[in-house]
Design a protein around this motif. Structure first.
Motif, PDB file in Angstrom:
ATOM      1  N   GLU A 144       0.793  -1.228   0.000  1.00  0.00           N
ATOM      2  CA  GLU A 144       0.000   0.000   0.000  1.00  0.00           C
ATOM      3  C   GLU A 144       0.826   1.279   0.000  1.00  0.00           C
ATOM      4  O   GLU A 144       0.302   2.365  -0.284  1.00  0.00           O
ATOM      5  CB  GLU A 144      -0.892   0.017   1.243  1.00  0.00           C
ATOM      6  CG  GLU A 144      -0.076   0.002   2.541  1.00  0.00           C
ATOM      7  CD  GLU A 144      -0.923  -0.073   3.777  1.00  0.00           C
ATOM      8  OE1 GLU A 144      -2.096   0.333   3.728  1.00  0.00           O
ATOM      9  OE2 GLU A 144      -0.400  -0.546   4.817  1.00  0.00           O
ATOM     10  N   ASP A 145       2.109   1.174   0.292  1.00  0.00           N
ATOM     11  CA  ASP A 145       2.916   2.381   0.523  1.00  0.00           C
ATOM     12  C   ASP A 145       3.921   2.645  -0.602  1.00  0.00           C
ATOM     13  O   ASP A 145       5.042   3.087  -0.354  1.00  0.00           O
ATOM     14  CB  ASP A 145       3.650   2.282   1.865  1.00  0.00           C
ATOM     15  CG  ASP A 145       4.515   1.034   1.962  1.00  0.00           C
ATOM     16  OD1 ASP A 145       4.390   0.147   1.086  1.00  0.00           O
ATOM     17  OD2 ASP A 145       5.328   0.939   2.905  1.00  0.00           O
ATOM     18  N   LEU A 146       3.521   2.379  -1.827  1.00  0.00           N
ATOM     19  CA  LEU A 146       4.429   2.575  -2.964  1.00  0.00           C
ATOM     20  C   LEU A 146       4.257   3.968  -3.550  1.00  0.00           C
ATOM     21  O   LEU A 146       3.133   4.461  -3.713  1.00  0.00           O
ATOM     22  CB  LEU A 146       4.146   1.530  -4.044  1.00  0.00           C
ATOM     23  CG  LEU A 146       4.305   0.063  -3.620  1.00  0.00           C
ATOM     24  CD1 LEU A 146       3.938  -0.850  -4.772  1.00  0.00           C
ATOM     25  CD2 LEU A 146       5.723  -0.194  -3.148  1.00  0.00           C
ATOM     26  N   GLY A 147       5.385   4.588  -3.906  1.00  0.00           N
ATOM     27  CA  GLY A 147       5.331   5.873  -4.596  1.00  0.00           C
ATOM     28  C   GLY A 147       5.225   5.641  -6.096  1.00  0.00           C
ATOM     29  O   GLY A 147       6.031   4.916  -6.680  1.00  0.00           O
ATOM     30  N   VAL A 148       4.242   6.258  -6.728  1.00  0.00           N
ATOM     31  CA  VAL A 148       3.981   5.987  -8.155  1.00  0.00           C
ATOM     32  C   VAL A 148       3.952   7.272  -8.972  1.00  0.00           C
ATOM     33  O   VAL A 148       3.284   7.345 -10.004  1.00  0.00           O
ATOM     34  CB  VAL A 148       2.648   5.226  -8.318  1.00  0.00           C
ATOM     35  CG1 VAL A 148       2.756   3.833  -7.749  1.00  0.00           C
ATOM     36  CG2 VAL A 148       1.493   6.005  -7.665  1.00  0.00           C
ATOM     37  N   GLY A 149       4.680   8.288  -8.510  1.00  0.00           N
ATOM     38  CA  GLY A 149       4.635   9.576  -9.192  1.00  0.00           C
ATOM     39  C   GLY A 149       4.989   9.510 -10.660  1.00  0.00           C
ATOM     40  O   GLY A 149       4.432  10.253 -11.475  1.00  0.00           O
ATOM     41  N   HIS A 150       5.917   8.629 -11.031  1.00  0.00           N
ATOM     42  CA  HIS A 150       6.359   8.542 -12.422  1.00  0.00           C
ATOM     43  C   HIS A 150       6.015   7.185 -13.057  1.00  0.00           C
ATOM     44  O   HIS A 150       6.607   6.801 -14.059  1.00  0.00           O
ATOM     45  CB  HIS A 150       7.876   8.767 -12.503  1.00  0.00           C
ATOM     46  CG  HIS A 150       8.312  10.094 -11.953  1.00  0.00           C
ATOM     47  ND1 HIS A 150       8.075  11.291 -12.597  1.00  0.00           N
ATOM     48  CD2 HIS A 150       8.967  10.412 -10.801  1.00  0.00           C
ATOM     49  CE1 HIS A 150       8.552  12.291 -11.872  1.00  0.00           C
ATOM     50  NE2 HIS A 150       9.100  11.782 -10.782  1.00  0.00           N
ATOM     51  N   PHE A 151       5.056   6.490 -12.457  1.00  0.00           N
ATOM     52  CA  PHE A 151       4.718   5.156 -12.961  1.00  0.00           C
ATOM     53  C   PHE A 151       3.518   5.216 -13.905  1.00  0.00           C
ATOM     54  O   PHE A 151       2.527   5.894 -13.626  1.00  0.00           O
ATOM     55  CB  PHE A 151       4.398   4.218 -11.788  1.00  0.00           C
ATOM     56  CG  PHE A 151       4.040   2.818 -12.219  1.00  0.00           C
ATOM     57  CD1 PHE A 151       5.010   1.961 -12.713  1.00  0.00           C
ATOM     58  CD2 PHE A 151       2.723   2.375 -12.133  1.00  0.00           C
ATOM     59  CE1 PHE A 151       4.688   0.677 -13.105  1.00  0.00           C
ATOM     60  CE2 PHE A 151       2.394   1.093 -12.533  1.00  0.00           C
ATOM     61  CZ  PHE A 151       3.371   0.236 -13.020  1.00  0.00           C
ATOM     62  N   ASN A 152       3.626   4.516 -15.024  1.00  0.00           N
ATOM     63  CA  ASN A 152       2.542   4.433 -15.996  1.00  0.00           C
ATOM     64  C   ASN A 152       2.246   2.950 -16.251  1.00  0.00           C
ATOM     65  O   ASN A 152       3.026   2.262 -16.912  1.00  0.00           O
ATOM     66  CB  ASN A 152       2.940   5.122 -17.305  1.00  0.00           C
ATOM     67  CG  ASN A 152       1.801   5.155 -18.313  1.00  0.00           C
ATOM     68  OD1 ASN A 152       1.069   4.191 -18.486  1.00  0.00           O
ATOM     69  ND2 ASN A 152       1.649   6.285 -18.983  1.00  0.00           N
ATOM     70  N   PRO A 153       1.133   2.422 -15.733  1.00  0.00           N
ATOM     71  CA  PRO A 153       0.864   0.983 -15.866  1.00  0.00           C
ATOM     72  C   PRO A 153       0.684   0.513 -17.304  1.00  0.00           C
ATOM     73  O   PRO A 153       1.083  -0.604 -17.638  1.00  0.00           O
ATOM     74  CB  PRO A 153      -0.428   0.785 -15.056  1.00  0.00           C
ATOM     75  CG  PRO A 153      -1.036   2.134 -14.943  1.00  0.00           C
ATOM     76  CD  PRO A 153       0.096   3.111 -14.943  1.00  0.00           C
ATOM     77  N   GLN A 154       0.100   1.353 -18.173  1.00  0.00           N
ATOM     78  CA  GLN A 154      -0.050   0.941 -19.570  1.00  0.00           C
ATOM     79  C   GLN A 154       1.312   0.797 -20.248  1.00  0.00           C
ATOM     80  O   GLN A 154       1.560  -0.162 -20.989  1.00  0.00           O
ATOM     81  CB  GLN A 154      -0.920   1.935 -20.343  1.00  0.00           C
ATOM     82  CG  GLN A 154      -2.373   1.940 -19.915  1.00  0.00           C
ATOM     83  CD  GLN A 154      -2.669   3.051 -18.935  1.00  0.00           C
ATOM     84  OE1 GLN A 154      -1.799   3.463 -18.153  1.00  0.00           O
ATOM     85  NE2 GLN A 154      -3.900   3.561 -18.980  1.00  0.00           N
ATOM     86  N   ARG A 155       2.191   1.762 -20.004  1.00  0.00           N
ATOM     87  CA  ARG A 155       3.538   1.703 -20.557  1.00  0.00           C
ATOM     88  C   ARG A 155       4.287   0.497 -19.992  1.00  0.00           C
ATOM     89  O   ARG A 155       5.002  -0.215 -20.710  1.00  0.00           O
ATOM     90  CB  ARG A 155       4.284   2.997 -20.240  1.00  0.00           C
ATOM     91  CG  ARG A 155       5.765   3.006 -20.573  1.00  0.00           C
ATOM     92  CD  ARG A 155       6.019   2.754 -22.044  1.00  0.00           C
ATOM     93  NE  ARG A 155       7.445   2.823 -22.347  1.00  0.00           N
ATOM     94  CZ  ARG A 155       7.993   2.273 -23.419  1.00  0.00           C
ATOM     95  NH1 ARG A 155       7.232   1.610 -24.284  1.00  0.00           N
ATOM     96  NH2 ARG A 155       9.281   2.385 -23.623  1.00  0.00           N
TER      97      ARG A 155
END
Length: 309
Positions: free
Chosen positions: A192-203
């Protein structure tokens, strides 16, 4: 007179003898015909019994072949009504046809997380990265708090499971059976504590498919995340990496290393499984598993393992 009497006597004897022979012939013929008919009838009955037995054996063999691919417990059911898998899609109590047509021939993936209300802001940022058209969301509430999530627009579309003081692996073993999630192309089983500021799941998934990967994880930004194993660290000049190198100190890793964590290893905080890899990995999750320590070194049985920057 005597000669004539003798001739008549001989003629009568011949006639009587002939009559007796003919009578015996017809009697014997009738008896033999009856016996033959009885034998023929027996042969026909026996032949029919053999044919019937062969048909039954063939039917049994055919039935056995048909039942071979059926799930255990469904052998008595007609093939057409057996539904082997399920999904986590909700169904309306009305407009059922519209529900079925909602995503025709559209591949979906699943984001599953164990969450507590204290981390709701981080969880919200993660879920917002996953568009509902492409991802189903399942939240495992380990603190028993469910209603306090209603402030978020995605809440009504998420699946909520609440059991006190359990980890995501306990939930995954019991609520993410491979047959239940078989319709999902990829399973994101995240903390639950992941940083995803630059994450794009489709990419991310486009790279996964391009590389043909079965188990993977996003690499960690060393400037923002604590890195426990160098293999999980981001590499600026590579899109994908499958091994790490360490030439000094203990636990050295080089091109000849064949064991985790030098190669074939992901961290249990953010694994991503393909459908096939999850079906394999699910069976390795022990019922008393808590933090998945040790499971990370065994995932190589189920797939290649890679990391992304």
């Amino acid at each position: 007179m005597k000669q004539g009497s003798m001739n008549r006597s001989c003629l009568c004897s011949v006639l009587i003898t002939t009559a007796l022979i003919c009578g015996a012939y017809f009697i014997c013929n009738a008896y033999l015909a009856k016996d033959f008919k009885e034998k023929l009838l027996k042969w026909e009955i026996t032949d029919k019994m053999h044919n019937s037995t062969d048909k039954m054996q063939n039917a049994t063999t055919t039935s056995t072949c048909k039942n071979f691919n059926k799930p255990v417990g469904t052998e008595a059911l007609p093939q057409g009504i057996i539904e082997k898998t399920s999904n986590l899609e909700t169904q309306h109590l009305w407009n059922y046809d519209d529900t079925k047509k909602r995503r025709p021939n559209h591949s979906m993936s699943l984001l599953a997380m164990a969450v507590g209300i204290k981390q709701k802001e981080l969880v919200n940022k993660v879920i917002q990265k996953f568009p509902p058209r492409d991802f189903a969301v399942m939240l495992f509430h380990y603190d028993g708090v469910v209603d306090d999530w209603k402030q978020y627009p995605w809440n009504n579309h998420a699946i909520h499971v609440s059991v006190m003081n359990q980890t995501k692996w306990w939930f995954a073993k019991r609520f993410l059976h491979p047959d239940i999630v078989a319709e999902y192309e990829y399973i994101f089983l995240w903390d639950e504590d992941l940083g995803v500021g630059h994450f794009n799941p489709q990419r991310y998934l486009s790279i996964v498919k391009e590389e043909g990967l079965e188990i993977s994880q996003p690499a960690l930004d060393t400037s923002k995340s604590e890195v426990h194993h160098p293999i999980t660290a981001r590499r600026k000049k590579s899109k994908v990496h499958r091994r790490m190198y360490k030439y000094k100190g203990s636990g050295r890793c080089d091109d000849h290393s064949t064991n985790p964590p030098c190669i074939g290893w992901v961290e249990m905080m953010a694994p991503v499984f393909s459908r096939a890899a999850w079906r394999c990995s699910w069976y390795m999750i022990q019922n008393d598993l808590i933090h998945a320590w040790g499971l990370d070194t065994q995932l190589g049985y189920c797939a290649q393992v890679c990391f992304f920057f």
